[in-house]
Each structure stands twice: as structure tokens, then as C-alpha cells.
Design an enzyme around this catalytic site. Structure first.
Site, PDB file in Angstrom:
ATOM      1  N   CYS A  75       0.867  -1.181   0.000  1.00 26.95           N
ATOM      2  CA  CYS A  75       0.000   0.000   0.000  1.00 26.95           C
ATOM      3  C   CYS A  75       0.899   1.226   0.000  1.00 26.95           C
ATOM      4  O   CYS A  75       1.416   1.630   1.040  1.00 26.95           O
ATOM      5  CB  CYS A  75      -0.924   0.011   1.214  1.00 26.95           C
ATOM      6  SG  CYS A  75      -1.986   1.484   1.302  1.00 26.95           S
ATOM      7  N   CYS A 223      -4.944   4.767  -4.835  1.00 30.75           N
ATOM      8  CA  CYS A 223      -4.259   3.500  -4.588  1.00 30.75           C
ATOM      9  C   CYS A 223      -2.862   3.645  -5.159  1.00 30.75           C
ATOM     10  O   CYS A 223      -2.671   3.684  -6.374  1.00 30.75           O
ATOM     11  CB  CYS A 223      -4.995   2.329  -5.240  1.00 30.75           C
ATOM     12  SG  CYS A 223      -4.154   0.733  -5.020  1.00 30.75           S
TER      13      CYS A 223
END
Length: 292
Positions: A75, A223
Site C-alpha cells: 500500500c 491507490c
């Protein structure tokens, strides 16, 4: 054990909880993640749990959970939030972290922006992974819609520590029903570990706009690993160069696929509030200084 401190943060709108699990033997339970996500005040895309280092030469081990309680491998926006939190605490600017996806280096710059070395992308079908062999992963056989007039088709696929499928489109990315197609594609049998699904429109040789349905989290304003996967896939397919501004719904990220094959992502991180929580149940309370 006592409650663990946490910070509610975001990276370009990618909602992040940074949980301080240093000095503890327990982990954030999937039930706690689900409970925190059910509360509007602590709703998140990922939890970044900071643990004591496991490998010499690293500052911390970072465990990542999605909002459905599943474990994630990478992430990028969350890593920027981790750097922002630790830099504010220690004054340190350079960090080396370990994640399940490998070793990551990161730096907070003088202007407050944060760069994360997301590592080397992988393109082999078995590395992404896919459930069947494709020799050329720049475009695989996968589509949504009528066979003679598909809505989305022939995605580029790549791993940035987690699996990504990039569908290239000519129209505005907001004109596609990603909330409808995302769950179907995320769970398609071709992706044995599920996948992050991105719609990408190239707007210039050094720019693109994307939207992402994030595996285990759903629609997200940002993202980071998807932005990296889109950037390297754009370069691989000749759509862009190796240095690209990727605009996500939350704003722009600078992505560079360097000559050494490492992908470096640069962008902001923002602090919202802090508190403490039970890593087993998700019960939490806001820090007194953050209560209006």
C-alpha cells in the site's frame, strides 16, 4: 494488553489507519479491522500496523490489512502515511521498512512530500499471479460486456507486490461503472489471489488519469500501488514514458520507473486525528487533545 495508539490519516484521500504495535506481541485482528471500518469516524481503506523490526537494518516491520480484514501485501499511500507519522515523532527523514512484499525505502522531503521506493515490478504470469499461462502480460484475454462489443477488455497485468489489472480506455474514466464491474473482475478466476482493478486513460506521454477498485477495500480515492502498476504498464505498452504524473480521484502522484527497474512514488500524506484502540476488538477512543 493496553490499547494501542493509532493515527487516522490519508494519502490523497486513501483513508489510512496507522496503528502503533511496537513493543507488543499481538497483531491487529481481522475482527478489529472490520469493526473499525464499520464506524464512520474510523472508516479506512488500509490499516498500516507498525511492528518492531524483524530484519537487521530495517526500522520496522509493517503489516497491512484491508477494510474487509484480509491481509494486503502493499500500500504505497499507506507507506507515505507511516513515514509522515514516524518522521513527526523522531525527526528522521530516511526509513527502511520490511513488508510481506519485501524491503522498502522511503524519504520525507523538505517540502513535506514523501517518496517511497515500491520495488521492482513483476510481469511473469506466475508472479502476478494468474491462474493460467500468458506469455505476454502487456495485454491478456479478459473482458467485461458483450463478446463483440466489450465495455472493458485486454488489460495489462503486473505485480507491485500485489496483483493489478489495468484496463486502458479512451473515454473519461468516470464514464465507466467501476463499482459494478470492479467486484466481478477482482474475483475473476484468472486471479487466484484476487486483483486490484484499474481503469486508465492516457492524457499525455507523461500523464494519465486512473480510477481503482481496490482488492479487499472497494472504490478508493487513491491507490498508490495501482498508480505504480499503471505507470509501468503504460511504459511497457508504449503509451507513456517512464516518468509519469498519475492523477487519481484524490489528486496527482509522481511515478518514476527508474533505470534500475525500481518504481518510486512521490506524493503527500495528511494527519486527521489520533486515538487508541483494542487490536482484538476494534473498540477505540479519540485522544483527549483531539476532542473538540
Amino acid at each position: 494488553m493496553p490499547r494501542a495508539p493509532f493515527a487516522k490519516m490519508n494519502g490523497l484521500g486513501n483513508e489510512i489507519i496507522v496503528a502503533d504495535m511496537r513493543g507488543r506481541a499481538d497483531r491487529v485482528a481481522p475482527a478489529a479491522a472490520i469493526a473499525l471500518n464499520a464506524d464512520p469516524a474510523t472508516r479506512f481503506d488500509q490499516i498500516m500496523a507498525i511492528h518492531d523490526p524483524r530484519t537487521p537494518g530495517t526500522a520496522n516491520y509493517i503489516e497491512i490489512l484491508n477494510s474487509d480484514g484480509s491481509r494486503a501485501q502493499a500500500c504505497g499511500n499507506g507507506m507515505r502515511c507511516v513515514v509522515h507519522a514516524l518522521a513527526a515523532e523522531t525527526g528522521q527523514k530516511l526509513f527502511t521498512f520490511e513488508t510481506v512484499a519485501g524491503i522498502l525505502n522511503a524519504e520525507e522531503h523538505a517540502d513535506g512530500s514523501i517518496s517511497v521506493d515500491m520495488g521492482v515490478p513483476r510481469f511473469g504470469w506466475q508472479d502476478i499471479p494468474l491462474s493460467e499461462e500468458f506469455r505476454d502480460t502487456r495485454a491478456i484475454e479478459l473482458q467485461i460486456g458483450p463478446i463483440d462489443n466489450p465495455v472493458l477488455h485486454s488489460p495489462s497485468v503486473a505485480s507491485m507486490g500485489n496483483p493489478h489489472a489495468i484496463f486502458w480506455v479512451d473515454r473519461d474514466v468516470w464514464s465507466y461503472e467501476l463499482d459494478r464491474f470492479g467486484p466481478l473482475l477482482e474475483n475473476h478466476p484468472i486471479f487466484p489471489e484476487r486483483a486490484n482493478i484499474t481503469i486508465a486513460q492516457v492524457t499525455a506521454p507523461d500523464a494519465m488519469t486512473i480510477r481503482t477498485w481496490e482488492r479487499g477495500a472497494g472504490l478508493t480515492r487513491a491507490c498508490g500501488s495501482a498508480a505504480c502498476a499503471a505507470a509501468v504498464s503504460g511504459a511497457r505498452t508504449g503509451r507513456t514514458g517512464r516518468k509519469v504524473t498519475v492523477t487519481v480521484p484524490g489528486g496527482p502522484l509522481a511515478i518514476e520507473w527508474r533505470a534500475d527497474d525500481h518504481v518510486v512514488m512521490t506524493g503527500p500524506a495528511e494527519w486527521e486525528f489520533s486515538g487508541s484502540f483494542d487490536p482484538a476488538t476494534g473498540a477505540w477512543e479519540r485522544d483527549r487533545q483531539d476532542v473538540a
